[in-house]
Design a protein around this motif. Structure first.
Motif, PDB file in Angstrom:
ATOM      1  N   ARG A 105      31.777  22.987  48.972  1.00 21.60           N
ATOM      2  CA  ARG A 105      30.764  23.515  49.874  1.00 21.60           C
ATOM      3  C   ARG A 105      29.861  22.381  50.327  1.00 21.60           C
ATOM      4  NH1 ARG A 105      28.982  28.126  45.462  1.00 21.60           N
ATOM      5  NH2 ARG A 105      30.941  29.341  45.488  1.00 21.60           N
ATOM      6  N   PRO A 106      29.212  22.537  51.470  1.00 23.54           N
ATOM      7  CA  PRO A 106      28.285  21.475  51.913  1.00 23.54           C
ATOM      8  C   PRO A 106      27.216  21.163  50.867  1.00 23.54           C
ATOM      9  CG  PRO A 106      28.774  22.960  53.721  1.00 23.54           C
ATOM     10  CD  PRO A 106      29.418  23.566  52.508  1.00 23.54           C
ATOM     11  N   GLU A 107      26.797  22.156  50.101  1.00 25.20           N
ATOM     12  CA  GLU A 107      25.773  21.914  49.082  1.00 25.20           C
ATOM     13  C   GLU A 107      26.287  21.122  47.888  1.00 25.20           C
ATOM     14  OE1 GLU A 107      26.666  24.873  50.369  1.00 25.20           O
ATOM     15  OE2 GLU A 107      26.713  26.469  48.817  1.00 25.20           O
ATOM     16  N   ASP A 108      27.577  20.842  47.841  1.00 25.85           N
ATOM     17  CA  ASP A 108      28.130  19.972  46.804  1.00 25.85           C
ATOM     18  C   ASP A 108      27.979  18.494  47.175  1.00 25.85           C
ATOM     19  OD1 ASP A 108      30.808  22.326  46.455  1.00 25.85           O
ATOM     20  OD2 ASP A 108      29.087  22.076  45.099  1.00 25.85           O
ATOM     21  N   THR A 109      27.510  18.228  48.378  1.00 28.03           N
ATOM     22  CA  THR A 109      27.307  16.846  48.815  1.00 28.03           C
ATOM     23  C   THR A 109      26.302  16.151  47.907  1.00 28.03           C
ATOM     24  OG1 THR A 109      27.844  17.325  51.122  1.00 28.03           O
ATOM     25  CG2 THR A 109      26.465  15.397  50.690  1.00 28.03           C
ATOM     26  N   ALA A 110      26.714  15.018  47.350  1.00 30.66           N
ATOM     27  CA  ALA A 110      25.867  14.300  46.390  1.00 30.66           C
ATOM     28  C   ALA A 110      26.580  13.020  45.975  1.00 30.66           C
ATOM     29  CB  ALA A 110      25.587  15.158  45.167  1.00 30.66           C
ATOM     30  N   VAL A 111      25.850  12.186  45.261  1.00 26.52           N
ATOM     31  CA  VAL A 111      26.476  11.081  44.536  1.00 26.52           C
ATOM     32  C   VAL A 111      26.860  11.619  43.161  1.00 26.52           C
ATOM     33  CG1 VAL A 111      26.207   8.777  43.567  1.00 26.52           C
ATOM     34  CG2 VAL A 111      25.141   9.346  45.769  1.00 26.52           C
ATOM     35  N   TYR A 112      28.111  11.415  42.788  1.00 29.56           N
ATOM     36  CA  TYR A 112      28.623  11.925  41.517  1.00 29.56           C
ATOM     37  C   TYR A 112      28.749  10.764  40.525  1.00 29.56           C
ATOM     38  CZ  TYR A 112      29.512  16.511  43.438  1.00 29.56           C
ATOM     39  OH  TYR A 112      29.355  17.767  43.978  1.00 29.56           O
ATOM     40  N   TYR A 113      28.237  10.999  39.321  1.00 27.91           N
ATOM     41  CA  TYR A 113      28.232   9.993  38.266  1.00 27.91           C
ATOM     42  C   TYR A 113      28.992  10.516  37.053  1.00 27.91           C
ATOM     43  CZ  TYR A 113      24.147   8.220  40.832  1.00 27.91           C
ATOM     44  OH  TYR A 113      23.292   7.743  41.798  1.00 27.91           O
ATOM     45  N   CYS A 114      29.737   9.641  36.398  1.00 25.07           N
ATOM     46  CA  CYS A 114      30.261  10.013  35.096  1.00 25.07           C
ATOM     47  C   CYS A 114      29.483   9.269  34.019  1.00 25.07           C
ATOM     48  CB  CYS A 114      31.759   9.764  34.964  1.00 25.07           C
ATOM     49  SG  CYS A 114      32.266   8.053  34.949  1.00 25.07           S
ATOM     50  N   ALA A 115      29.463   9.835  32.837  1.00 25.49           N
ATOM     51  CA  ALA A 115      28.689   9.285  31.731  1.00 25.49           C
ATOM     52  C   ALA A 115      29.420   9.526  30.424  1.00 25.49           C
ATOM     53  CB  ALA A 115      27.306   9.926  31.696  1.00 25.49           C
ATOM     54  N   ALA A 116      29.161   8.670  29.453  1.00 21.10           N
ATOM     55  CA  ALA A 116      29.796   8.793  28.143  1.00 21.10           C
ATOM     56  C   ALA A 116      28.733   8.743  27.053  1.00 21.10           C
ATOM     57  CB  ALA A 116      30.815   7.670  27.936  1.00 21.10           C
ATOM     58  N   ASP A 117      29.020   9.435  25.971  1.00 21.08           N
ATOM     59  CA  ASP A 117      28.064   9.495  24.866  1.00 21.08           C
ATOM     60  C   ASP A 117      28.808   9.421  23.543  1.00 21.08           C
ATOM     61  OD1 ASP A 117      24.994  10.382  24.469  1.00 21.08           O
ATOM     62  OD2 ASP A 117      26.237  11.164  22.845  1.00 21.08           O
ATOM     63  N   GLN A 118      28.194   8.784  22.576  1.00 18.74           N
ATOM     64  CA  GLN A 118      28.850   8.584  21.284  1.00 18.74           C
ATOM     65  C   GLN A 118      28.950   9.865  20.465  1.00 18.74           C
ATOM     66  OE1 GLN A 118      27.858   4.744  19.253  1.00 18.74           O
ATOM     67  NE2 GLN A 118      26.365   4.546  20.914  1.00 18.74           N
ATOM     68  N   ARG A 119      28.196  10.879  20.819  1.00 20.04           N
ATOM     69  CA  ARG A 119      28.360  12.165  20.161  1.00 20.04           C
ATOM     70  C   ARG A 119      29.677  12.768  20.609  1.00 20.04           C
ATOM     71  NH1 ARG A 119      22.685  14.468  22.102  1.00 20.04           N
ATOM     72  NH2 ARG A 119      23.189  12.988  23.770  1.00 20.04           N
ATOM     73  N   ARG A 120      30.377  13.391  19.713  1.00 15.80           N
ATOM     74  CA  ARG A 120      31.725  13.872  20.017  1.00 15.80           C
ATOM     75  C   ARG A 120      31.737  15.236  20.689  1.00 15.80           C
ATOM     76  NH1 ARG A 120      36.308  12.158  15.833  1.00 15.80           N
ATOM     77  NH2 ARG A 120      35.977   9.921  15.908  1.00 15.80           N
ATOM     78  N   THR A 121      30.732  16.017  20.453  1.00 22.27           N
ATOM     79  CA  THR A 121      30.734  17.362  21.005  1.00 22.27           C
ATOM     80  C   THR A 121      30.254  17.349  22.450  1.00 22.27           C
ATOM     81  OG1 THR A 121      28.506  17.718  20.166  1.00 22.27           O
ATOM     82  CG2 THR A 121      30.335  18.390  18.749  1.00 22.27           C
ATOM     83  N   VAL A 122      30.401  18.474  23.123  1.00 15.93           N
ATOM     84  CA  VAL A 122      29.924  18.606  24.498  1.00 15.93           C
ATOM     85  C   VAL A 122      28.417  18.346  24.530  1.00 15.93           C
ATOM     86  CG1 VAL A 122      29.507  20.272  26.337  1.00 15.93           C
ATOM     87  CG2 VAL A 122      31.742  20.176  25.227  1.00 15.93           C
ATOM     88  N   VAL A 123      27.992  17.460  25.414  1.00 15.77           N
ATOM     89  CA  VAL A 123      26.587  17.106  25.537  1.00 15.77           C
ATOM     90  C   VAL A 123      26.057  17.703  26.828  1.00 15.77           C
ATOM     91  CG1 VAL A 123      24.912  15.226  25.658  1.00 15.77           C
ATOM     92  CG2 VAL A 123      26.982  14.977  24.250  1.00 15.77           C
TER      93      VAL A 123
END
Length: 123
Positions: free
Chosen positions: A87-105
């Motif tokens: 959708r047009p409202e999905d327009t954005a800069v998308y970033y990925c990130a990583a974390d040392q915690r194993r569970t969903v953050v």
């Protein structure tokens, strides 16, 4: 040190799909939880989806649930964001990130961030 590089962004028509890969360097990628965020102009950065270290648990925000899916391939050190029915409202800069915690953050406090990739959805 962990480095993340997003790719796959671009211009897409509303209703179309797009897949964003994020390549992660580092020997311990398979033990990191990862997430995808986005930031639209004038808005705060928000969590879109997150995945545990094994891929066994995932989270999607209400705004993308049923349209976006997060997955990972630990053998390829890559995490993906499959985006459908854009959708047009999905327009954005998308970033990925990583974390040392194993569970969903679900929060914002990830250890490592990529530089982002622009996604523009035209109406």
């Amino acid at each position: 040190q962990v480095q993340l590089v997003e790719s796959g962004g671009g211009l897409v028509q509303a209703g179309g799909p797009l897949r964003l890969p994020c390549a992660v360097s580092g020997r311990t990628f398979s033990s990191y939880a990862t997430g995808w965020f986005r930031q639209a102009p004038g808005k705060e950065r928000e969590l879109v989806a997150a995945i545990s270290w094994s891929g066994g648990s995932t989270y999607q925000s209400d705004s993308v649930k049923g349209r976006f899916a997060i997955s990972r391939d630990n053998a390829k050190n890559t995490v993906y964001l499959q985006m459908n029915s854009l959708r047009p409202e999905d327009t954005a800069v998308y970033y990925c990130a990583a974390d040392q915690r194993r569970t969903v953050v679900r929060g914002m406090s990830y250890d490592y961030w990529g530089q982002g990739t622009q996604v523009t959805v035209s109406s």
